[in-house]
Design a protein around this motif. Structure first.
Motif, PDB file in Angstrom:
ATOM      1  N   SER A   1     141.141 -32.546 -16.476  1.00 40.77           N
ATOM      2  CA  SER A   1     141.312 -33.962 -16.793  1.00 40.77           C
ATOM      3  C   SER A   1     142.703 -34.223 -17.336  1.00 40.77           C
ATOM      4  O   SER A   1     143.328 -35.226 -17.011  1.00 40.77           O
ATOM      5  CB  SER A   1     140.286 -34.409 -17.825  1.00 40.77           C
ATOM      6  OG  SER A   1     138.997 -34.236 -17.332  1.00 40.77           O
TER       7      SER A   1
ATOM      8  N   ASP B   1     138.075 -38.688 -11.822  1.00 42.08           N
ATOM      9  CA  ASP B   1     137.735 -37.710 -12.858  1.00 42.08           C
ATOM     10  C   ASP B   1     136.222 -37.572 -12.943  1.00 42.08           C
ATOM     11  O   ASP B   1     135.564 -38.358 -13.602  1.00 42.08           O
ATOM     12  CB  ASP B   1     138.315 -38.124 -14.209  1.00 42.08           C
ATOM     13  CG  ASP B   1     138.255 -36.990 -15.214  1.00 42.08           C
ATOM     14  OD1 ASP B   1     137.659 -35.946 -14.892  1.00 42.08           O
ATOM     15  OD2 ASP B   1     138.798 -37.144 -16.314  1.00 42.08           O
ATOM     16  N   GLU B   2     135.684 -36.602 -12.271  1.00 45.26           N
ATOM     17  CA  GLU B   2     134.243 -36.342 -12.230  1.00 45.26           C
ATOM     18  C   GLU B   2     133.439 -37.623 -12.075  1.00 45.26           C
ATOM     19  O   GLU B   2     132.577 -37.922 -12.906  1.00 45.26           O
ATOM     20  CB  GLU B   2     133.801 -35.630 -13.512  1.00 45.26           C
ATOM     21  CG  GLU B   2     134.644 -34.414 -13.795  1.00 45.26           C
ATOM     22  CD  GLU B   2     133.957 -33.431 -14.721  1.00 45.26           C
ATOM     23  OE1 GLU B   2     132.725 -33.440 -14.770  1.00 45.26           O
ATOM     24  OE2 GLU B   2     134.663 -32.648 -15.357  1.00 45.26           O
TER      25      GLU B   2
HETATM   26 MG   LIG Z   1     137.345 -33.553 -17.928  1.00 38.85          MG
END
Ligand SMILES: [Mg+2]
Ligand SMILES: Nc1ncnc2c1ncn2[C@@H]1O[C@H](COP(=O)(O)OP(=O)(O)OP(=O)(O)O)[C@@H](O)[C@H]1O
Lengths: 372, 295
Positions: free
Chosen positions: A43, A158-159
């Protein structure tokens, strides 16, 4: 052309260094997935590209322009957040159209574009609702639409799927891939789910502890893991790792004394070595076959299409994946052999892969698999 | 039944425990308030004797007095300017701290101190700092002779008490704004940044709407506070002058009552002020109750 070039990028929080000099080229049109365990800095790297996190050292260039000092809005990226980060006090239409509003685009045109994007992600009927009145999957779509509407050169994820249930996740995965093709930009997708990573990526980047372990296509990463870490991280169940007692060019001897032919092993370093084999690459042979190795079966995990046989081999836990047709019971013995081309050799100290270069794939599908 | 509520099996113990508090509230709030109510509707005969019931006469006198309306005007001006100033600065400081969090717990603590300083002490400090001949601000008069003199200029005097009151309220506002801003998920503000909004725009479009309940709460608290607690500041710095420029409602009550010795007029005025504060409190409860929740 929205290439993203990352050059020796470093990031620390206080005194803890979390990204240790990363170099990565992401070419225009690529769908790059960054995969790694929790806390490895995925991240952080993505947020440095986005401009949400300062870059301590090194350089990031997007479309030929160094962006280190640029504000997020000047970088031409759009981002989809893990928790979607929708504006709770705005309707779906306002959420999607907020960036256009900031650009000063008139209401009529804004509405037109919002409706068009909403149609693509199937949200037309929900434009007047508040995010709180949507399901998780619908919120996810709003987040996607909000990112799409600016027609960005670079998409950062991000995910974005980790809050969805398994079925929806598969569906959204396909949609994201389709979207990428349709928009033709560059996508960077962060995840710690390896199935997601394998299925989405043109190019897979495996990270660990703030460093890149390997960059390659999903196939390359799976079949030729560049390090012990990647070997253990990719694949489920993970690769079996054995200690090598001694090795000479072309031959490895396990701690227990079993010898394995490794014709491609030409130079042998001084340091200790590790040998890896994937559970699904192991072949069963009839008892008494020369070179056959034996493992007592501790327990069997049933998977439907096949099963996983757990036991102890070479003083460590060992897993063999077998097709469903073969019957195995706990307490029995497994006689197996390791196909030469399925073996992976690693330097135990540096963790790096050792080999001559040919591919260790192409499983012998016709091989006799027998249970004894 | 609520599981969290502490219940006393022993009723007498409960009564005993709340008695001191009730006694205090009664002695220092209900009794004087009742007394004021009584005074407001009666008059003391000029040559002694029983108080006489006069109905609304005291209120009629008050409302007919242009000096009273002057004090209302001054009070509103004071309330709105010091509220705007205190909230503006509080929000600004909170947004700075919100963005860079290192050590914010210490800030919280330190910034709260001015709120704990009693109003007369604030007044005293400001009187010295802003003294036209010797204070820090006297430098202005060196460059522009006569520009700053709160003892002569009504506008300057108003500025002085507004600054003093705002200073003591900034801390309170800061704490609440900071808590509000911190309750907004960081990714939401980041999404705003990705959408192209600058810091001011994000504050206006995203953060302020999301802390709207806090915002309304603070408006009411600040206005109430400036109506009630301004006495100490006015008394120490300007004494209501010059020429009644800072003759706020609460100060006029005091000077009419204790300097003019007209308790009935003062009581009528304090009743009006009390009603105003009650109305504000009511509004505040409405807002706090109807607190908008997003999730
Ligand atoms: Mg992360
Ligand atoms: N604001 C911060 N302050 C201090 N440390 C931080 C901060 N943000 C992240 N870290 C640390 O940096 C490291 C990398 O964090 P990052 O969020 O990039 O991990 P990640 O790979 O995305 O993990 P996950 O899969 O759990 O999201 C972690 O060890 C984390 O504790």
């Amino acid at each position: 052309m929205a290439d993203i070039l990352i050059r020796s990028v470093v990031k620390s929080y206080g005194r803890t260094k979390v990204v240790h000099g990363i170099d990565l080229d992401i070419l225009h049109g690529d769908f790059v997935v960054i995969l790694g365990p929790s806390g490895c800095g995925k991240s952080t790297l993505l947020r440095m590209i986005a401009g949400l996190e300062e870059i301590d050292a090194g350089e990031i260039a997007i479309a030929g322009r160094v962006v280190n000092e640029l504000e997020p809005r000047e970088r031409g990226c759009a981002m989809v957040f893990q928790n979607y980060a929708l504006y709770p006090h705005m309707s779906v239409a306002e959420n999607i159209g907020y960036s256009l509003k900031i650009m000063g685009i008139r209401k009529v045109e804004r509405l037109e574009r919002v409706t068009a994007v909403a149609r693509i992600v199937g949200l037309e009927e929900f434009l007047d609702r508040r995010p709180a009145q949507l399901s998780g999957g619908q919120r996810q779509r709003v987040a996607m639409a909000r990112a799409m509407i600016k027609e960005p050169q670079v998409f950062l994820f991000d995910e974005p799927l980790s809050n969805l249930d398994a079925k929806l996740r598969v569906q959204m995965r396909i949609e994201i891939r389709r979207l990428h093709r349709r928009l033709g930009g560059t996508s960077v997708f962060v995840t710690h789910d390896q199935v997601e990573a394998m299925t989405l990526a043109d190019k897979l980047v495996v990270m660990n502890a703030g460093r890149i372990e390997q960059v390659g296509t999903p196939k390359e990463v799976y079949h030729r893991p560049a390090s012990l870490f990647v070997a253990g991280f990719i694949g489920s169940p993970p690769m079996n790792i054995m200690k090598v007692g001694s090795a000479t060019p072309g031959l490895a001897r396990l701690a227990s004394g079993a010898t394995l032919q490794m014709p491609w092993l030409d130079t042998v370093p001084e340091s200790s070595l590790r040998l890896g084999i994937r559970p699904e690459d192991i072949e069963l042979v009839a008892p008494g076959t020369p070179g056959a190795m034996e493992m007592p079966v501790e327990f069997v995990e049933e998977l439907g299409a096949g099963h996983l046989v757990h036991g102890e081999f070479e003083g460590a836990e060992f897993v063999v994946a077998l097709p469903g047709a073969i019957e195995v019971v706990a307490g029995g013995r497994l006689h197996m052999c390791f196909p030469t081309e399925a073996l992976h050799m690693f330097d135990a100290v540096s963790g790096l892969r050792l080999d001559g270069g040919e591919k260790a794939s192409g499983l012998s599908s016709g091989a006799v698999r027998e249970f004894a | 039944m609520s599981g969290k509520r502490v219940t006393f099996k022993n009723l007498w113990l409960a009564i005993l425990l709340i008695l001191p508090q009730l006694f205090l509230v009664f002695t220092f709030f209900y009794w004087p308030a009742g007394e004021a109510l009584y005074w407001a509707f009666t008059l003391e005969p000029p040559f002694g004797g029983e108080q006489q019931w006069v109905g609304w006469q005291n209120f009629e006198t008050v409302f007919a007095d242009p000096l009273y309306w002057n004090s209302v005007k001054r009070s509103l001006l004071f309330a709105f300017s010091s509220t705007a100033l205190a909230m503006g600065i509080g929000l600004l400081l909170a947004s700075f701290v919100d963005r860079q969090l290192a050590g914010y717990k210490v800030y919280r603590f330190i910034y709260f101190w001015p709120y704990a300083v009693a109003a007369p002490a604030v007044g005293l400090a400001f009187r010295f700092i802003f003294a036209p001949d010797a204070g820090f601000v006297s430098a202005i008069n060196v460059w522009f002779p006569g520009l700053w003199n709160p003892a002569l200029d009504g506008f300057d005097a108003m500025v002085l008490i507004v600054l003093a009151n705002a200073w003591s309220m900034v801390a309170y506002n800061f704490i609440f704004f900071l808590a509000g801003l911190q309750s907004i998920p960081r990714s939401l503000v980041e999404a705003g940044a990705m959408d192209g909004a600058g810091a001011v725009r994000r504050m206006r479009d995203l953060q302020l709407p999301l802390i709207a309940p806090t915002f309304f709460f603070l408006i009411v608290i600040n206005i109430t506070d400036s109506f009630v607690n301004s006495f100490g500041i006015v008394d120490i710095t300007t004494g209501g002058g010059p020429a009644r420029a800072t003759d706020l409602m609460v100060f006029k009550i005091y000077s009419d009552g204790f300097k003019g010795k007209d308790y009935s007029l003062a009581a009528a005025q304090s009743l009006v002020l009390m009603l105003m504060v009650c109305a504000l409190t009511f509004i505040q409860f409405r807002f706090v109750e109807r607190r908008v929740h997003y999730s």
